[in-house]
Write a protein that holds these residues in place. Structure first.
Motif, PDB file in Angstrom:
ATOM      1  N   MET A   1      -6.554   3.776 -15.508  1.00  0.00           N
ATOM      2  CA  MET A   1      -5.795   2.819 -14.730  1.00  0.00           C
ATOM      3  C   MET A   1      -4.580   3.523 -14.129  1.00  0.00           C
ATOM      4  N   GLN A   2      -4.432   3.403 -12.838  1.00  0.00           N
ATOM      5  CA  GLN A   2      -3.339   4.043 -12.129  1.00  0.00           C
ATOM      6  C   GLN A   2      -2.489   2.974 -11.455  1.00  0.00           C
ATOM      7  N   VAL A   3      -1.189   3.047 -11.680  1.00  0.00           N
ATOM      8  CA  VAL A   3      -0.263   2.108 -11.055  1.00  0.00           C
ATOM      9  C   VAL A   3       0.397   2.816  -9.879  1.00  0.00           C
ATOM     10  N   SER A   4       0.265   2.227  -8.706  1.00  0.00           N
ATOM     11  CA  SER A   4       0.864   2.842  -7.520  1.00  0.00           C
ATOM     12  C   SER A   4       2.261   2.277  -7.287  1.00  0.00           C
ATOM     13  N   ILE A   5       2.951   2.875  -6.335  1.00  0.00           N
ATOM     14  CA  ILE A   5       4.310   2.426  -6.012  1.00  0.00           C
ATOM     15  C   ILE A   5       4.292   1.078  -5.294  1.00  0.00           C
ATOM     16  N   THR A   6       3.247   0.793  -4.558  1.00  0.00           N
ATOM     17  CA  THR A   6       3.163  -0.457  -3.802  1.00  0.00           C
ATOM     18  C   THR A   6       2.276  -1.461  -4.525  1.00  0.00           C
ATOM     19  N   ARG A  11      -2.463  -6.182  -8.753  1.00  0.00           N
ATOM     20  CA  ARG A  11      -1.424  -5.667  -9.645  1.00  0.00           C
ATOM     21  C   ARG A  11      -0.144  -5.363  -8.875  1.00  0.00           C
ATOM     22  N   TYR A  12       0.986  -5.568  -9.544  1.00  0.00           N
ATOM     23  CA  TYR A  12       2.254  -5.178  -8.969  1.00  0.00           C
ATOM     24  C   TYR A  12       2.416  -3.669  -9.087  1.00  0.00           C
ATOM     25  N   GLY A  13       3.117  -3.078  -8.126  1.00  0.00           N
ATOM     26  CA  GLY A  13       3.395  -1.652  -8.158  1.00  0.00           C
ATOM     27  C   GLY A  13       4.517  -1.349  -9.133  1.00  0.00           C
ATOM     28  N   TRP A  14       4.693  -0.064  -9.441  1.00  0.00           N
ATOM     29  CA  TRP A  14       5.706   0.297 -10.442  1.00  0.00           C
ATOM     30  C   TRP A  14       7.119   0.009  -9.946  1.00  0.00           C
ATOM     31  N   ALA A  15       7.328   0.004  -8.632  1.00  0.00           N
ATOM     32  CA  ALA A  15       8.661  -0.301  -8.105  1.00  0.00           C
ATOM     33  C   ALA A  15       9.050  -1.741  -8.439  1.00  0.00           C
TER      34      ALA A  15
END
Length: 63
Positions: A1-6, A11-15
């Motif tokens: 599972m990869q969380v992107s900035i956007t 899923r919500y991004g890490w920002a």
């Protein structure tokens, strides 16, 4: 599972995750700071804490 900035559709991004938790920590910190600054005997220290409380309040409002 990869969380992107956007944000994605699922899923919500890490920002947004970091912003959410930052707002939560500042919000709880405001209550703690409010209780502490009202119980300080030193007027100078109380004044400094009030100024800090106002600064964090405006930061919270901006976020």
């Amino acid at each position: 599972m990869q969380v992107s900035i956007t944000n994605t559709a699922t899923r919500y991004g890490w920002a947004m995750i970091v912003l959410h938790w930052l707002i939560g920590v500042i919000f709880i910190g405001q209550f703690v700071l409010g209780f502490v600054m009202m119980r300080i005997e030193s007027q100078r220290m109380s004044f400094e804490l009030i100024q800090l409380h106002k600064s964090f309040g405006f930061l919270l409002l901006g976020l």
